[in-house]
Motif scaffolding. Structure first.
Motif, mmCIF file in Angstrom:
data_model
loop_
_atom_site.group_PDB
_atom_site.id
_atom_site.type_symbol
_atom_site.label_atom_id
_atom_site.label_comp_id
_atom_site.label_asym_id
_atom_site.label_seq_id
_atom_site.Cartn_x
_atom_site.Cartn_y
_atom_site.Cartn_z
ATOM 1 N N LYS A 7 0.926 -1.187 0.031
ATOM 2 C CA LYS A 7 -0.047 -0.072 -0.130
ATOM 3 C C LYS A 7 0.752 1.281 0.054
ATOM 4 O O LYS A 7 0.724 2.280 -0.788
ATOM 5 C CB LYS A 7 -0.776 0.094 1.308
ATOM 6 C CG LYS A 7 -1.862 1.214 1.288
ATOM 7 C CD LYS A 7 -2.696 1.286 2.452
ATOM 8 C CE LYS A 7 -2.123 1.838 3.314
ATOM 9 N NZ LYS A 7 -2.801 2.114 4.810
ATOM 10 N N ASN A 8 1.846 1.181 0.794
ATOM 11 C CA ASN A 8 2.788 2.358 0.787
ATOM 12 C C ASN A 8 3.610 2.630 -0.460
ATOM 13 O O ASN A 8 3.819 3.798 -0.974
ATOM 14 C CB ASN A 8 3.855 2.252 1.947
ATOM 15 C CG ASN A 8 3.217 2.504 3.369
ATOM 16 O OD1 ASN A 8 2.157 2.874 3.447
ATOM 17 N ND2 ASN A 8 3.910 1.621 4.498
ATOM 18 N N ASN A 62 -1.413 8.875 2.719
ATOM 19 C CA ASN A 62 -0.441 8.104 3.419
ATOM 20 C C ASN A 62 0.676 9.534 3.881
ATOM 21 O O ASN A 62 0.735 10.219 3.266
ATOM 22 C CB ASN A 62 0.453 7.061 2.496
ATOM 23 C CG ASN A 62 1.199 6.293 3.192
ATOM 24 O OD1 ASN A 62 1.276 6.577 4.550
ATOM 25 N ND2 ASN A 62 1.990 5.374 2.822
#
Length: 97
Positions: A7-8, A62
């Motif tokens: 995801k990052n 993020n």
């Protein structure tokens, strides 16, 4: 790989894509204005700006890619305002084609 790492990475790539797309379009506008070639302000151009805005918004979720997302959003908003100002100024010079 963990799901968090993937995801990052995806959010970081979205941020970089947003920034790179904004810089490419900014360079395209500058080159077209310097060379006298008109053609940078079209429907495809505005759809790419909207894609850059979406990618910038996605990457701001993020903490690690937030700065890239904000840079991409800033460039995209600047390009959108530039298109609007150029259209309005052109319209005031020649209101009827």
């Amino acid at each position: 790989m963990e799901l968090g790492t993937i995801k990052n990475t995806v959010l970081h790539i979205c941020g970089w894509l947003s920034v790179v797309m904004g810089l490419i379009f900014l360079a395209d506008i500058n080159l077209s204005l310097l060379s006298g070639y008109d053609g940078a302000l079209s429907n495809i151009f505005s759809s790419w700006i909207m894609l850059s805005v979406v990618l910038g918004v996605i990457s701001t979720f993020n903490k690690k890619s937030r700065s890239l997302g904000l840079w991409g959003l800033g460039l995209s908003i600047y390009l959108g305002l530039f298109m609007a100002v150029i259209f309005i100024l052109g319209w005031t010079i020649v209101p009827f084609p």
